[in-house]
Design a protein around this motif. Structure first.
Motif, short mmCIF file in Angstrom:
data_model
loop_
_atom_site.label_atom_id
_atom_site.label_comp_id
_atom_site.label_asym_id
_atom_site.label_seq_id
_atom_site.Cartn_x
_atom_site.Cartn_y
_atom_site.Cartn_z
N MET A 32 0.78 -1.18 0.06
CA MET A 32 0.01 -0.03 0.09
C MET A 32 1.00 1.21 0.11
N GLY A 33 1.97 1.09 0.90
CA GLY A 33 2.95 2.57 0.76
C GLY A 33 3.32 2.47 -0.54
N SER A 34 3.80 1.42 -1.26
CA SER A 34 4.23 1.61 -2.46
C SER A 34 3.28 2.17 -3.49
N CYS A 60 6.22 9.41 9.52
CA CYS A 60 5.77 8.28 9.87
C CYS A 60 4.26 7.98 10.12
N ASN A 61 3.63 7.32 9.42
CA ASN A 61 2.37 6.83 9.68
C ASN A 61 2.16 5.47 10.06
N PRO A 62 2.41 5.45 11.27
CA PRO A 62 2.56 3.95 11.97
C PRO A 62 1.21 3.09 12.04
N PRO A 63 1.19 1.93 12.10
CA PRO A 63 -0.04 1.39 12.19
C PRO A 63 -0.91 1.61 13.61
N GLU A 92 10.58 -4.33 2.66
CA GLU A 92 9.43 -5.14 3.01
C GLU A 92 10.00 -5.92 4.40
N THR A 93 10.04 -5.39 5.38
CA THR A 93 10.51 -5.97 6.57
C THR A 93 9.86 -5.28 8.10
N ASP A 94 10.18 -6.02 8.88
CA ASP A 94 9.78 -5.75 10.30
C ASP A 94 10.53 -4.51 10.62
N PHE A 95 9.81 -3.34 10.80
CA PHE A 95 10.53 -2.22 11.38
C PHE A 95 11.57 -2.36 12.46
N PHE A 96 11.12 -3.21 13.26
CA PHE A 96 11.78 -3.34 14.64
C PHE A 96 12.98 -4.36 14.48
C1 LIG Z 1 -1.34 3.28 8.80
S1 LIG Z 1 -0.30 2.08 7.58
C2 LIG Z 1 0.45 3.41 6.92
C3 LIG Z 1 0.81 2.86 5.35
C4 LIG Z 1 1.57 3.74 4.59
N1 LIG Z 1 2.42 4.56 5.19
C5 LIG Z 1 0.83 4.26 3.46
O1 LIG Z 1 0.67 5.51 3.38
O2 LIG Z 1 0.30 3.48 2.68
C6 LIG Z 1 0.64 1.51 8.55
C7 LIG Z 1 1.66 0.34 7.91
O3 LIG Z 1 2.52 -0.21 8.77
C8 LIG Z 1 2.60 -1.65 8.46
N2 LIG Z 1 3.32 -2.38 9.53
C9 LIG Z 1 2.63 -2.75 10.70
N3 LIG Z 1 3.53 -3.47 11.32
C10 LIG Z 1 4.54 -3.32 10.84
C11 LIG Z 1 6.13 -3.54 11.17
N4 LIG Z 1 6.39 -4.17 12.44
N5 LIG Z 1 7.03 -3.07 10.55
C12 LIG Z 1 6.79 -2.53 9.38
N6 LIG Z 1 5.49 -2.17 9.03
C13 LIG Z 1 4.37 -2.41 9.98
C14 LIG Z 1 1.22 -2.08 8.05
O4 LIG Z 1 1.06 -3.24 7.41
C15 LIG Z 1 0.61 -0.78 7.43
O5 LIG Z 1 0.94 -0.84 6.08
#
Ligand SMILES: C[S@@+](CC[C@H](N)C(=O)[O-])C[C@H]1O[C@@H](n2cnc3c(N)ncnc32)[C@H](O)[C@@H]1O
Length: 486
Positions: A1-3, A37-40, A17-21
């Protein structure tokens, strides 16, 4: 979705494409200047337990803070992001605003104070402007500038946006906004050194202007407790029809007021309970003494049920006595609601009776879209966890009524803003211990004449509501008296 989003807006990007942490800051190929940052928005309890524990331990270690395990995922994104920034780099986040007022937010606020010059918070007013059309959540922008631990931040702007405006207007407000009301909201400036992590920062978007520094807290006059948790309202809270259908003897029941929102006025009387009973509301609480033949734990009870179902029950085990109906009701309930031995049930002497609590003198409607309400209980009717009650009251009857005039006033509505939390869609909540912290008038220290006047006005207020008349003239008079007193 970000892409997809970045492609649509024609922004070149490199997708990771990886876990941020799992990304250590050392992995970065080039130095960052800023981070957006638009975090989950994922709530903490929606995460798998093992994952939650892992990121919580990881970030407690890197931040040196004790982080509440109730933190939502976005909080951890804010903690982890700091590792990618050097002093004077900037960061901006969009998150729900809950961390400004909730307990889990205390360590996050401490973290922001220690590591950043907090430039601004922009709150999209949850009462008037919904940023996300189809999601029940709030939106807050946080603008930060990384700083070394030793430096102090400057001023923090708290900007409330009441309606849709150009993003340039928001940027100008963040950088240069002067305090005061604007056409679209309000700007407040607070020295960062005055921000305290334990306080509710939501109130700073529109500071309370009543000086309450000389007042005691409500908790010095009384204590406030949530009503007992039933563990399964469908089983424990019954309407008259359910009582009749199940042939339950009143001996096993107590009268309750189920939800304070069912109370229209400022007092609760016998006639109100009877009316609720006639209109089919849940007015009874299953509150039995120990029942012969019903084991103390659900697990044992269920085992007995399955034995009976396999016809392994010894002959004559169906006891016929004054308890047969209530026993049958419990059997059916356990099956229908799939009850199991949770801590709510196992922390009681026996699982089928909620903790007993005396009726309260004052019922508190503690969650509302309007104002919290404090209701004088003129019955011996009990309540459940849907509302709070006042206990250990150190006031006379007249003093209590004077206090109720204050607690139901517009003055209190303003004062409590610093202590309550505003959730999605402008829904307000307050915890019992937060309510005990709210400043209150101190009737024993006031003149007898003022106490009598306020008590009389409270009586007038409750009678006016009963007659369905306009309460505003009475509330205005209460305000006048309180303003002179404060
Ligand atoms: C609120 S959305 C924002 C998406 C993106 N910024 C955009 O504009 O399309 C949060 C995103 O963080 C991803 N996400 C959730 N946990 C994550 C993690 N541990 N590491 C990286 N991304 C994660 C979710 O899959 C989701 O796509």
């Amino acid at each position: 979705m970000g892409s997809t989003a970045l492609t649509l807006y024609g922004q070149p990007h490199e997708l990771l494409e990886t876990d941020f942490f799992n990304i250590p800051s050392s992995d970065l190929q080039q130095d960052l200047d800023a981070l957006v940052c638009n975090p989950p928005y994922t709530e903490g309890d929606a995460l798998p337990h093992w994952y939650k524990e892992r990121i919580n331990t990881q970030l407690e270690k890197t931040t040196g803070l004790e982080i509440s395990a109730r933190s939502p995922l976005h909080a951890y994104f804010i903690y982890h992001s700091r590792a990618f920034l050097s002093p004077s780099d900037r960061a901006a986040f969009i998150t729900p605003q809950s961390f400004l007022s909730r307990r889990y937010g205390e360590s996050l606020k401490q973290f922001l104070l220690d590591n950043y010059a907090i430039k601004a918070f922009v709150q999209f007013n949850p009462e008037s402007y919904c940023v996300f059309d189809n999601a029940e959540t709030t939106a807050l922008l946080t603008f930060l500038e990384a700083k070394p631990d030793s430096e102090t931040g400057g001023e923090t702007r708290f900007i409330r946006v009441d309606e849709k405006i150009e993003s340039k207007t928001i940027r100008d407000a963040v950088e240069n906004g002067e305090p005061g009301e604007t056409e679209w909201g309000i700007i407040n400036r607070v020295p960062q050194s005055e921000l305290c992590p334990e306080k509710n920062w939501q109130a700073l978007f529109d500071p309370v202007e009543i000086d309450t520094s000389h007042l005691p807290t409500l908790g010095t006059l009384l204590t406030i407790h949530r009503g007992p948790t039933t563990g399964e309202v469908n089983l424990f809270c019954l309407s008259q029809q359910e009582v009749d259908e199940n042939n339950l003897d009143e001996y096993h029941l107590s009268r309750i007021v189920r939800k304070p929102s069912q109370i229209d006025g400022y007092d609760y009387q016998e006639a109100d309970w009877k009316e609720a009973r006639e209109t089919g509301e849940e007015v009874w609480l299953l509150n039995p003494d120990q029942i012969p033949g019903v084991p103390n734990t659900i697990a044992d009870f269920k085992q007995e049920l399955s034995k009976a179902a396999r016809r392994e029950a010894p002959e004559g085990s169906v006891i016929r006595d004054g308890y047969s109906e209530v026993r049958e009701y419990l059997r059916e309930g356990v099956i229908e609601y799939g009850l199991s031995d949770t801590s709510t049930f196992s922390n009681r002497p026996y699982w089928y009776r909620p903790r007993r609590k005396d009726p309260t003198r004052v019922l508190v409607q503690n969650a509302s879209r309007d104002q919290f309400k404090f209701i004088l209980n003129e019955t011996d009717i009990r309540h459940t966890s849907a509302c709070y009650g006042f206990y250990d009251i150190t006031l006379s009857e007249t003093e209590l009524k004077a206090l109720l005039a204050y607690l139901n006033s517009h003055v209190f509505e303003e004062v409590v803003r610093e202590y309550k939390q505003t959730r999605d869609g402008g829904f307000d909540k307050i915890e019992p211990d937060q309510l005990e912290q709210v400043p209150a008038i101190d009737p024993p220290k006031m003149s007898g004449e003022t106490v009598n006047t306020l008590a009389g006005l409270f009586d007038e207020l409750r009678q006016t509501t009963r007659k369905n008349d306009d309460c505003n003239p009475v509330l205005d008079r209460i305000n006048v008296v309180l303003q002179q007193e404060l």
